[in-house]
Design a protein around this motif. Structure first.
Motif, mmCIF file in Angstrom:
data_model
loop_
_atom_site.group_PDB
_atom_site.id
_atom_site.type_symbol
_atom_site.label_atom_id
_atom_site.label_comp_id
_atom_site.label_asym_id
_atom_site.label_seq_id
_atom_site.Cartn_x
_atom_site.Cartn_y
_atom_site.Cartn_z
ATOM 1 N N VAL A 186 0.836 -1.197 0.000
ATOM 2 C CA VAL A 186 0.000 0.000 0.000
ATOM 3 C C VAL A 186 0.872 1.248 0.000
ATOM 4 O O VAL A 186 0.556 2.260 -0.637
ATOM 5 N N ALA A 187 1.991 1.184 0.720
ATOM 6 C CA ALA A 187 2.922 2.315 0.792
ATOM 7 C C ALA A 187 4.307 1.776 1.113
ATOM 8 O O ALA A 187 4.442 0.724 1.747
ATOM 9 N N ALA A 188 5.337 2.501 0.660
ATOM 10 C CA ALA A 188 6.716 2.079 0.913
ATOM 11 C C ALA A 188 7.633 3.295 0.810
ATOM 12 O O ALA A 188 7.356 4.213 0.031
ATOM 13 N N PRO A 189 8.730 3.320 1.583
ATOM 14 C CA PRO A 189 9.649 4.472 1.531
ATOM 15 C C PRO A 189 10.364 4.613 0.190
ATOM 16 O O PRO A 189 10.728 5.712 -0.204
ATOM 17 N N ASP A 190 10.607 3.500 -0.532
ATOM 18 C CA ASP A 190 11.236 3.567 -1.850
ATOM 19 C C ASP A 190 10.812 2.370 -2.680
ATOM 20 O O ASP A 190 10.133 1.456 -2.196
ATOM 21 N N VAL A 191 11.213 2.356 -3.939
ATOM 22 C CA VAL A 191 10.769 1.303 -4.863
ATOM 23 C C VAL A 191 11.500 -0.007 -4.645
ATOM 24 O O VAL A 191 11.152 -1.028 -5.245
#
Length: 366
Positions: A186-191
Motif C-alpha cells: 500500500v505504501a513504501a519508503p522507496d521502490v
C-alpha cells in the motif's frame, strides 16, 4: 546565533564523558530462564487458536495453535521481583490483559486458562474442529519482527507477515474452503521495498505467509492481503475481502561520520562570570544512505569546560540534544571543546579508531 559544525568522517557523533569510580567491580548477575505458559479458550471453554500473546517486559510474543496453548520463555538476570504485562489479542474478540511477576525463585509461571469474550455472542458459542464455512474475513495474525532495518545495514532487513482467512464466525477456513490470497504494498519508503510473492493459497490452518524486504530508505511500509470470494447468494459474482493494513517500521542503518553533525545553540556563553548558564548541544546522526539512524542510538558527550549530560538517545529524526552548563573546570583559553561520539566510548566502531569516531564543537566561555 547558532553555530553548526558539519563533519564528514565516518561513523559516530558523540560527546565523550569520562566517569571515574572507586567502587569495586562486581561480576555479572547470574542468569536464569523464565517460562510463561497458559491456555486460551472461548467463553464456552473451547480451545482458541491464533491468539497473539505479547509479554511487554521483556518484549516476547507467541501465537496459540489449535490446542490454545502459548509458551513464552526468556533469559533474565534481574535480582529483584519483576513485573510484566501479558496482552491477548485475536480478530473477532475483545483483547484482555493480565500482570505477572517473576524472579529467580519464581520463574515458572503457568497462568492457567484465559477466556476471551467474542465481539458477538456467536463467537462465544463456536465449537472448534467443525468444518468451516466460506471465507468471510482476512485477519492479520503476526509478524516475525515489528521493525526491520534498511537493506545492507547489517541488521534484519526482512520480516514474515502471517494472515489468516476465516469464515464469518471466525473459524479458519479448511481445505474445502481454501482461498487464493493476494498481497499488495500500500505504501513504501522507496521502490526497492518488496514482497517475495504476489499470491498464496491458504494452508490447512487457513493461513498464508508473505515476506516483506526493506529498501535503502527508512520509513513505514504498509501491506494488505485480499481475496476474491464468490457471493453466497450468487456464485457467478465475487466479493473482495481485505485484511487490515499492516504497517512495518523500516529503521535506518548504522551511523557513519559522513552523516554526523554536531552544533551548539549559542557561540558565546558568559561562563567565566556566571555559573550554571545552560546551552543546548545538538547532534544529528545518519546512516550511509542519509537516513536517520535507528531511534534509541546512544550518543556520548564530554566537555573540557563546565558540566555536560553524558549521553542521550536519538529520536525518530536521528537527533539528540543535551545541556552544557557552565562551571568548573574552566576551559583552557576560555574555549570549551565538546566531543561527541556514537557507540560505546573507547570501543572500535566499524573498524574506526577513536579519533575517527568523534566530532568536536567549540563554545567560547567569556
Amino acid at each position: 546565533m547558532k553555530n553548526w559544525k558539519r563533519v564528514s568522517v565516518a561513523v559516530i557523533t558523540t560527546l565523550l564523558l569520562g566517569i571515574f569510580s572507586c567502587e569495586e567491580a562486581t561480576g555479572p548477575a547470574a542468569s536464569y530462564t523464565v517460562t510463561v505458559t497458559g491456555t486460551v479458550t472461548r467463553l464456552n471453554n473451547n480451545l482458541l487458536d491464533s491468539v497473539v500473546v505479547i509479554l511487554n517486559n521483556p518484549f516476547r510474543t507467541d501465537t496459540t495453535g489449535t490446542d490454545g496453548v502459548f509458551d513464552i520463555s526468556f533469559t533474565s538476570t534481574e535480582k529483584n521481583t519483576t513485573s510484566g504485562r501479558l496482552t491477548f489479542s485475536r480478530y473477532g474478540f475483545y483483547s484482555d490483559t493480565m500482570t505477572i511477576q517473576y524472579s529467580s525463585t519464581d520463574k515458572d509461571k503457568d497462568v492457567g486458562q484465559v477466556a476471551l469474550r467474542g465481539l458477538t455472542s456467536a463467537q462465544d458459542s463456536v465449537v472448534t474442529n467443525r468444518p468451516s464455512a466460506r471465507p468471510g474475513v482476512i485477519a492479520f495474525v503476526s509478524s516475525t519482527l515489528p521493525t526491520i532495518s534498511i537493506r545492507g545495514a547489517g541488521s534484519n532487513d526482512a520480516t514474515n507477515l502471517t494472515f489468516e482467512v476465516r469464515d464469518s464466525l471466525g473459524v479458519p477456513v479448511d481445505a474445502a474452503n481454501k482461498a487464493t490470497v493476494g498481497f499488495q504494498l500500500v505504501a513504501a519508503p522507496d521502490v526497492v521495498v518488496s514482497l517475495n510473492k504476489s499470491t498464496a493459497v491458504t494452508n490447512s490452518l487457513g493461513q498464508v505467509v508473505v515476506q516483506l524486504s526493506s529498501g535503502q530508505r527508512s520509513g513505514i511500509a504498509q501491506v494488505q492481503a485480499f481475496a476474491a470470494v464468490k457471493k453466497a447468494t450468487d456464485t457467478t459474482q465475487v466479493d473482495t475481502i481485505r485484511s487490515p493494513i499492516v504497517s512495518v517500521t523500516i529503521a535506518g542503518g548504522n551511523p557513519v561520520l559522513s552523516s554526523f553533525t554536531i552544533g551548539s545553540e549559542k557561540v558565546n556563553v558568559p561562563g567565566l562570570v556566571k555559573f550554571n548558564q545552560s546551552v543546548a548541544i545538538i547532534a544529528m546522526v545518519g546512516d550511509t544512505f542519509r537516513n536517520p539512524v535507528q531511534p534509541g542510538t546512544f550518543v556520548y558527550f564530554t566537555t573540557t569546560g563546565g558540566i555536560i549530560e553524558p549521553d542521550g538517545k536519538t529520536t525518530d529524526n536521528g537527533t539528540v540534544s543535551v545541556s552544557l552548563r557552565t562551571g568548573l573546570p574552566l576551559p583552557p583559553g576560555g574555549v570549551a571543546t565538546i566531543t561527541a561520539q556514537v557507540g560505546t566510548p573507547g570501543a572500535a566502531v566499524a573498524g574506526k579508531t577513536g579519533d575517527e569516531r568523534r566530532v568536536d564543537e567549540k563554545v567560547m566561555v567569556k
